[in-house]
Design a protein around this motif. Sequence first.
Motif, PDB file in Angstrom:
ATOM      1  N   LEU A 114       0.615  -1.071   0.103  1.00 51.54           N
ATOM      2  CA  LEU A 114       0.105   0.125   0.005  1.00 51.54           C
ATOM      3  C   LEU A 114       0.935   1.178   0.007  1.00 51.54           C
ATOM      4  CD1 LEU A 114      -2.486  -1.078   2.855  1.00 51.54           C
ATOM      5  CD2 LEU A 114      -2.760  -1.284   0.260  1.00 51.54           C
ATOM      6  N   GLU A 115       0.304   2.429  -0.658  1.00 52.25           N
ATOM      7  CA  GLU A 115       1.138   3.710  -0.736  1.00 52.25           C
ATOM      8  C   GLU A 115       0.283   4.747   0.008  1.00 52.25           C
ATOM      9  OE1 GLU A 115       2.632   7.283  -3.491  1.00 52.25           O
ATOM     10  OE2 GLU A 115       1.216   5.592  -4.510  1.00 52.25           O
ATOM     11  N   TYR A 116       1.003   5.001   1.227  1.00 51.57           N
ATOM     12  CA  TYR A 116       0.495   5.949   2.272  1.00 51.57           C
ATOM     13  C   TYR A 116       0.941   7.399   1.694  1.00 51.57           C
ATOM     14  CZ  TYR A 116      -0.993   2.282   5.212  1.00 51.57           C
ATOM     15  OH  TYR A 116      -1.590   1.183   5.765  1.00 51.57           O
ATOM     16  N   LYS A 117       0.123   8.202   1.048  1.00 48.39           N
ATOM     17  CA  LYS A 117       0.309   9.755   0.763  1.00 48.39           C
ATOM     18  C   LYS A 117       0.386  10.251   2.071  1.00 48.39           C
ATOM     19  CE  LYS A 117      -0.812   9.305  -4.141  1.00 48.39           C
ATOM     20  NZ  LYS A 117      -1.654   9.504  -4.947  1.00 48.39           N
ATOM     21  N   LYS A 118      -0.591   9.951   2.997  1.00 46.65           N
ATOM     22  CA  LYS A 118      -0.576  10.651   4.377  1.00 46.65           C
ATOM     23  C   LYS A 118      -0.506   9.509   5.245  1.00 46.65           C
ATOM     24  CE  LYS A 118      -3.148  14.891   2.921  1.00 46.65           C
ATOM     25  NZ  LYS A 118      -4.195  15.783   3.414  1.00 46.65           N
ATOM     26  N   ILE A 119       0.330   9.873   6.463  1.00 45.67           N
ATOM     27  CA  ILE A 119       0.683   9.058   7.339  1.00 45.67           C
ATOM     28  C   ILE A 119       0.157   9.466   8.726  1.00 45.67           C
ATOM     29  CG2 ILE A 119       2.378   7.583   8.318  1.00 45.67           C
ATOM     30  CD1 ILE A 119       4.320   8.323   6.077  1.00 45.67           C
ATOM     31  N   GLN A 120      -0.972   8.562   9.313  1.00 47.96           N
ATOM     32  CA  GLN A 120      -1.497   8.802  10.513  1.00 47.96           C
ATOM     33  C   GLN A 120      -0.534   8.714  11.586  1.00 47.96           C
ATOM     34  OE1 GLN A 120      -4.890   6.639  12.220  1.00 47.96           O
ATOM     35  NE2 GLN A 120      -6.024   8.365  11.324  1.00 47.96           N
ATOM     36  N   ASP A 121      -0.634   9.500  12.515  1.00 47.77           N
ATOM     37  CA  ASP A 121       0.501   9.819  13.691  1.00 47.77           C
ATOM     38  C   ASP A 121       0.328   8.512  14.602  1.00 47.77           C
ATOM     39  OD1 ASP A 121       2.369  11.007  15.206  1.00 47.77           O
ATOM     40  OD2 ASP A 121       1.123  11.330  16.667  1.00 47.77           O
ATOM     41  N   GLY A 122      -0.832   7.897  14.462  1.00 54.65           N
ATOM     42  CA  GLY A 122      -0.767   6.416  15.414  1.00 54.65           C
ATOM     43  C   GLY A 122      -0.751   5.132  14.682  1.00 54.65           C
ATOM     44  N   LEU A 123      -0.143   5.325  13.321  1.00 55.01           N
ATOM     45  CA  LEU A 123      -0.007   3.908  12.850  1.00 55.01           C
ATOM     46  C   LEU A 123       1.483   3.489  13.200  1.00 55.01           C
ATOM     47  CD1 LEU A 123      -0.459   2.038  10.395  1.00 55.01           C
ATOM     48  CD2 LEU A 123       0.682   3.557   8.868  1.00 55.01           C
ATOM     49  N   THR A 124       1.796   2.193  13.557  1.00 57.35           N
ATOM     50  CA  THR A 124       2.918   1.766  13.862  1.00 57.35           C
ATOM     51  C   THR A 124       3.068   0.364  13.112  1.00 57.35           C
ATOM     52  OG1 THR A 124       1.783   0.699  15.833  1.00 57.35           O
ATOM     53  CG2 THR A 124       2.884   2.838  16.280  1.00 57.35           C
ATOM     54  N   VAL A 125       4.323   0.134  12.603  1.00 61.12           N
ATOM     55  CA  VAL A 125       4.539  -1.028  11.699  1.00 61.12           C
ATOM     56  C   VAL A 125       5.942  -1.469  12.016  1.00 61.12           C
ATOM     57  CG1 VAL A 125       4.744  -1.988   9.362  1.00 61.12           C
ATOM     58  CG2 VAL A 125       2.809  -0.383  10.017  1.00 61.12           C
ATOM     59  N   ILE A 126       6.173  -2.557  12.059  1.00 65.15           N
ATOM     60  CA  ILE A 126       7.588  -3.068  12.150  1.00 65.15           C
ATOM     61  C   ILE A 126       7.548  -4.342  11.027  1.00 65.15           C
ATOM     62  CG2 ILE A 126       9.174  -4.809  13.199  1.00 65.15           C
ATOM     63  CD1 ILE A 126       8.583  -3.434  15.726  1.00 65.15           C
ATOM     64  N   ASP A 127       8.574  -4.034  10.100  1.00 65.41           N
ATOM     65  CA  ASP A 127       8.678  -5.159   8.811  1.00 65.41           C
ATOM     66  C   ASP A 127      10.194  -5.398   8.791  1.00 65.41           C
ATOM     67  OD1 ASP A 127       8.705  -6.720   6.557  1.00 65.41           O
ATOM     68  OD2 ASP A 127       7.481  -5.087   5.525  1.00 65.41           O
ATOM     69  N   PHE A 128      10.552  -6.506   9.176  1.00 60.15           N
ATOM     70  CA  PHE A 128      11.709  -7.102   9.149  1.00 60.15           C
ATOM     71  C   PHE A 128      11.859  -8.482   8.101  1.00 60.15           C
ATOM     72  CE2 PHE A 128      13.112  -5.930  13.717  1.00 60.15           C
ATOM     73  CZ  PHE A 128      13.245  -4.494  13.339  1.00 60.15           C
ATOM     74  N   SER A 129      10.954  -8.457   7.294  1.00 60.39           N
ATOM     75  CA  SER A 129      10.640  -9.878   6.521  1.00 60.39           C
ATOM     76  C   SER A 129      11.994  -9.708   5.469  1.00 60.39           C
ATOM     77  CB  SER A 129       9.499  -9.727   5.812  1.00 60.39           C
ATOM     78  OG  SER A 129       9.351  -8.523   4.845  1.00 60.39           O
ATOM     79  N   CYS A 130      11.902 -10.864   4.825  1.00 60.40           N
ATOM     80  CA  CYS A 130      12.708 -11.322   3.789  1.00 60.40           C
ATOM     81  C   CYS A 130      14.209 -10.609   3.985  1.00 60.40           C
ATOM     82  CB  CYS A 130      12.511 -10.580   2.370  1.00 60.40           C
ATOM     83  SG  CYS A 130      10.710 -11.089   1.928  1.00 60.40           S
ATOM     84  N   ASN A 131      14.941 -11.169   4.997  1.00 61.81           N
ATOM     85  CA  ASN A 131      16.397 -11.326   5.637  1.00 61.81           C
ATOM     86  C   ASN A 131      16.646 -12.318   6.197  1.00 61.81           C
ATOM     87  OD1 ASN A 131      17.097  -8.076   5.513  1.00 61.81           O
ATOM     88  ND2 ASN A 131      15.022  -7.898   6.292  1.00 61.81           N
ATOM     89  N   ILE A 132      17.868 -12.283   6.672  1.00 62.90           N
ATOM     90  CA  ILE A 132      18.402 -13.529   7.369  1.00 62.90           C
ATOM     91  C   ILE A 132      18.645 -13.637   8.776  1.00 62.90           C
ATOM     92  CG2 ILE A 132      20.203 -15.280   6.678  1.00 62.90           C
ATOM     93  CD1 ILE A 132      21.257 -13.568   4.588  1.00 62.90           C
ATOM     94  N   PHE A 133      17.495 -12.893   9.504  1.00 64.19           N
ATOM     95  CA  PHE A 133      17.508 -12.894  10.870  1.00 64.19           C
ATOM     96  C   PHE A 133      17.422 -14.110  11.637  1.00 64.19           C
ATOM     97  CE2 PHE A 133      15.938  -8.429  10.090  1.00 64.19           C
ATOM     98  CZ  PHE A 133      17.253  -7.744  10.707  1.00 64.19           C
ATOM     99  N   GLU A 134      18.063 -14.671  12.546  1.00 61.92           N
ATOM    100  CA  GLU A 134      18.062 -15.843  13.063  1.00 61.92           C
ATOM    101  C   GLU A 134      17.878 -15.881  14.566  1.00 61.92           C
ATOM    102  OE1 GLU A 134      21.674 -17.549  11.893  1.00 61.92           O
ATOM    103  OE2 GLU A 134      22.903 -16.400  13.160  1.00 61.92           O
ATOM    104  N   GLY A 135      17.951 -17.051  15.388  1.00 62.03           N
ATOM    105  CA  GLY A 135      17.672 -16.767  16.670  1.00 62.03           C
ATOM    106  C   GLY A 135      16.269 -16.921  17.350  1.00 62.03           C
ATOM    107  N   ASP A 136      15.978 -16.562  18.479  1.00 60.32           N
ATOM    108  CA  ASP A 136      14.509 -16.444  19.069  1.00 60.32           C
ATOM    109  C   ASP A 136      14.020 -15.144  18.615  1.00 60.32           C
ATOM    110  OD1 ASP A 136      14.655 -19.024  20.065  1.00 60.32           O
ATOM    111  OD2 ASP A 136      15.207 -18.634  21.971  1.00 60.32           O
ATOM    112  N   ILE A 137      12.767 -15.351  18.553  1.00 65.91           N
ATOM    113  CA  ILE A 137      11.907 -13.879  18.336  1.00 65.91           C
ATOM    114  C   ILE A 137      11.946 -13.214  19.908  1.00 65.91           C
ATOM    115  CG2 ILE A 137       9.918 -12.821  17.993  1.00 65.91           C
ATOM    116  CD1 ILE A 137       9.248 -15.076  15.842  1.00 65.91           C
ATOM    117  N   PRO A 138      12.486 -11.917  19.547  1.00 73.72           N
ATOM    118  CA  PRO A 138      12.539 -11.359  21.228  1.00 73.72           C
ATOM    119  C   PRO A 138      11.287 -11.224  21.748  1.00 73.72           C
ATOM    120  CG  PRO A 138      13.873 -10.069  19.455  1.00 73.72           C
ATOM    121  CD  PRO A 138      12.987 -11.143  18.562  1.00 73.72           C
TER     122      PRO A 138
END
Length: 314
Positions: A114-138
Motif C-alpha cells: 500500500l502507498e500511504y500519501k498521508k501517514i497517520q500519527d498513530g500507525l505503527t509498523v515493524i517489517d523485518f521480512s525477507c532477511n536472514i535474521f535468526e535465533g529466537d523472536i525477542p
Amino acid sequence: MIDLSENQLQGHLPRSLANCTEIEYLHGTLQQLKILVLHSNGFHGAIKSPETNYTFPNLRIIDVSHNHLSGNVPAGYLAQWDAMKSVGAKNLKYLDANGLVDYSIIITIKGVELEYKKIQDGLTVIDFSCNIFEGDIPKILGNLEGLHALNLSNNAFTGHIPSSFANLVQLESLDLSQNNLSGKIPPELVQLNFLSKFNVSHNCLTGHIPQGQQFGTFPNTSFEDNRGLCGWPLSKLRGDSDISTPPPSTFEENQSPKLFFEFGWKVVVTGYGCGFVFGVVIGHIVTTRKQDWLIKIFGKKQHETRISRVNRRK
C-alpha cells in the motif's frame, strides 16, 4: 559512514541518501525520527546493540525488508521504541499535517503493498521480512502494545512464538511464515480481537490450532506446511495422515443413512419380485409340459418305497 549523533536534527532524512550506495554505517540516536524505511536494498550484516539510550524513541514505522541483514534482532532497540508502546493516538493527525513536507511511503500490510500519501500519527509498523535474521523472536516485542502490523516472515527464526504477543491488543496483521519456528501456537493469541491477517505457514509448529474469536476466520493457507499442526481449518486430527481432507458437508451427513436405507429396501423388493416371477414361470412349465416325467419319477419313487416297506415286514 555517516555519523549524525549528538545533534538536534529534526524532520525527515534527505532522499539523497538513497544515492549513497556504498554506505556501510549510519550512526545516530535521532530522537525525533518517526519513520525509517530502508527496504529493498543491499544492506547486509548484523545489527549491533545500541550504544546509547533513547535510540529512536519516537520511531513508529520501520521497514528494513528485502535486504540481507543477519544475526539476532537486538532487543535493546526494541526496548527504546517508546512510541510503539502507547495504545491509540491521543490526537488523530497526520505526520505531515503542517503541510511543509510532501512525503509518501509504500508499506506492505496484511500481505498487500500500500502507498500511504498521508501517514497517520498513530500507525505503527515493524517489517523485518525477507532477511536472514535468526535465533529466537525477542519476547520484548510483546511490550510494543501499539503495534498494528508485525512482519517477520522469510527469515531463519527458531524457537517458539512468544506468548507475550497476546499483549499486542491493537495488532491487525501478524506474519511469521517461512521460518523454522517450533512448538505450539500460543492459545493466548485468541484474545487479539483486531487480528485480521495471521500467517504461520511453512514452519515446524505442532499441536492444536487455537479456536475462537478471529482464529475462526483464518484460511487453511495460514497454517499449511506445519506437519505437526492439527485442527480446524486443517481438518486434521492428531494422528491422522498428513493429507488434509475437508469434513463432510451437513447435507451429506444427513442424507447418507437415508439413501442407504432407500437403496436397501429397493434391492430387497426387487429381488423378491424377480424370484417370485421366475418361480411362477418355471413351475408353470414343469407342471404343464412335464407331467408324465413327474409322474414317472414320483410314481417310481413311491413304488420303491412300498417294496422296501414290505421287505422290512417280512
